[in-house]
Motif scaffolding. Structure first.
Motif, short mmCIF file in Angstrom:
data_model
loop_
_atom_site.label_atom_id
_atom_site.label_comp_id
_atom_site.label_asym_id
_atom_site.label_seq_id
_atom_site.Cartn_x
_atom_site.Cartn_y
_atom_site.Cartn_z
N ASP A 80 0.89 -1.22 -0.13
CA ASP A 80 0.04 -0.18 -0.08
C ASP A 80 0.84 1.36 0.14
N GLY A 81 1.70 1.37 0.87
CA GLY A 81 2.93 2.28 0.77
C GLY A 81 3.68 2.88 -0.31
N LEU A 82 3.86 1.78 -1.15
CA LEU A 82 4.52 1.67 -2.61
C LEU A 82 3.84 2.18 -3.41
N VAL A 83 2.29 1.69 -3.59
CA VAL A 83 1.28 2.31 -4.22
C VAL A 83 1.03 3.55 -4.12
N LYS A 84 0.91 4.15 -2.90
CA LYS A 84 0.57 5.54 -2.36
C LYS A 84 1.55 6.45 -2.83
N THR A 85 3.01 6.05 -2.99
CA THR A 85 3.98 6.94 -3.23
C THR A 85 4.56 6.90 -4.87
N ASN A 86 3.67 6.10 -5.60
CA ASN A 86 4.07 5.77 -6.87
C ASN A 86 5.22 5.20 -7.03
N THR A 87 5.67 4.24 -6.15
CA THR A 87 7.00 3.51 -6.21
C THR A 87 6.52 2.00 -7.08
N GLU A 88 7.54 1.67 -7.90
CA GLU A 88 7.34 0.02 -8.42
C GLU A 88 7.26 -0.80 -7.19
N VAL A 89 6.09 -1.78 -7.37
CA VAL A 89 6.11 -2.88 -6.39
C VAL A 89 6.78 -3.94 -7.09
N PRO A 90 7.57 -4.78 -6.20
CA PRO A 90 8.35 -5.88 -6.71
C PRO A 90 7.67 -6.80 -7.27
N ALA A 91 7.99 -7.49 -8.35
CA ALA A 91 7.13 -8.45 -8.99
C ALA A 91 7.05 -9.79 -8.03
N PRO A 92 5.85 -10.32 -7.92
CA PRO A 92 5.59 -11.46 -7.20
C PRO A 92 6.46 -12.59 -7.39
N ASP A 93 7.02 -13.36 -6.43
CA ASP A 93 7.81 -14.50 -6.44
C ASP A 93 7.23 -15.49 -7.54
N THR A 94 7.84 -16.30 -8.20
CA THR A 94 7.45 -17.43 -9.15
C THR A 94 7.63 -18.67 -8.31
N ASN A 95 7.26 -19.97 -9.00
CA ASN A 95 7.04 -21.12 -8.44
C ASN A 95 8.56 -21.75 -8.60
N ASP A 96 9.42 -21.20 -9.29
CA ASP A 96 10.81 -21.65 -9.64
C ASP A 96 11.78 -21.31 -8.32
N TYR A 97 11.22 -21.75 -7.21
CA TYR A 97 12.08 -21.57 -5.98
C TYR A 97 12.14 -22.90 -5.14
N PHE A 98 13.30 -23.10 -4.85
CA PHE A 98 13.43 -24.39 -3.98
C PHE A 98 14.27 -24.12 -2.78
N LEU A 99 14.01 -24.70 -1.36
CA LEU A 99 14.57 -24.32 -0.21
C LEU A 99 15.04 -25.71 0.21
N SER A 100 16.18 -25.92 0.57
CA SER A 100 16.77 -27.12 1.08
C SER A 100 17.69 -26.93 2.25
N THR A 101 18.19 -28.13 2.80
CA THR A 101 19.40 -27.74 3.72
C THR A 101 20.40 -28.83 3.38
N THR A 102 21.59 -28.82 3.98
CA THR A 102 22.46 -29.73 3.56
C THR A 102 23.32 -29.99 4.87
N GLU A 103 23.96 -31.05 4.90
CA GLU A 103 24.86 -31.32 6.10
C GLU A 103 26.34 -31.41 5.75
N VAL A 104 27.22 -30.93 6.61
CA VAL A 104 28.59 -30.99 6.45
C VAL A 104 29.50 -31.44 7.30
N ASN A 105 30.51 -32.06 7.12
CA ASN A 105 31.34 -32.46 8.35
C ASN A 105 32.62 -31.81 8.45
N ILE A 106 32.69 -31.25 9.73
CA ILE A 106 33.55 -30.30 10.03
C ILE A 106 34.48 -30.97 11.23
N SER A 107 35.62 -31.12 11.20
CA SER A 107 36.56 -31.74 12.02
C SER A 107 37.16 -30.62 13.05
N GLY A 108 37.47 -30.99 14.22
CA GLY A 108 37.91 -29.81 15.30
C GLY A 108 36.57 -29.43 16.09
N PRO A 109 37.23 -28.82 17.19
CA PRO A 109 36.01 -27.99 18.19
C PRO A 109 35.66 -26.74 17.12
#
Length: 85
Positions: A51-80
């Motif tokens: 609403d603030g962007l619209v009221k100040t006539n500022t471009e609204v960032p394009a909506p996100d697409t479905n081409d988005y992936f969230l994952s986790t990974t594991e790494v092994n680290i030696s030492g304290p």
């Protein structure tokens, strides 16, 4: 009045007793004491931000697409390791 549905990715994380909701595309975040309240709060924050962007006539960032992936990974680290608090 025309209504447009916008979809933005929201990343939730637990931080202490709260849930933090980040919206990377918009550069905003909000929080709540439960996941449900964080979802409601961030939705209101997104609406307010757009609403603030619209009221100040500022471009609204394009909506996100479905081409988005969230994952986790594991790494092994030696030492304290010393983790930040």
């Amino acid at each position: 009045m025309k209504t447009t549905v916008l979809r933005y990715h929201v990343i939730f994380r637990k931080e202490g007793k709260n849930y933090i909701a980040d919206v990377p595309t918009l550069g905003i975040s909000d929080f709540g004491s439960s996941l449900d309240s964080a979802k409601k709060h961030v939705q209101k924050a997104i609406e307010c931000h757009i609403d603030g962007l619209v009221k100040t006539n500022t471009e609204v960032p394009a909506p996100d697409t479905n081409d988005y992936f969230l994952s986790t990974t594991e790494v092994n680290i030696s030492g304290p390791l010393h983790f930040a608090n």
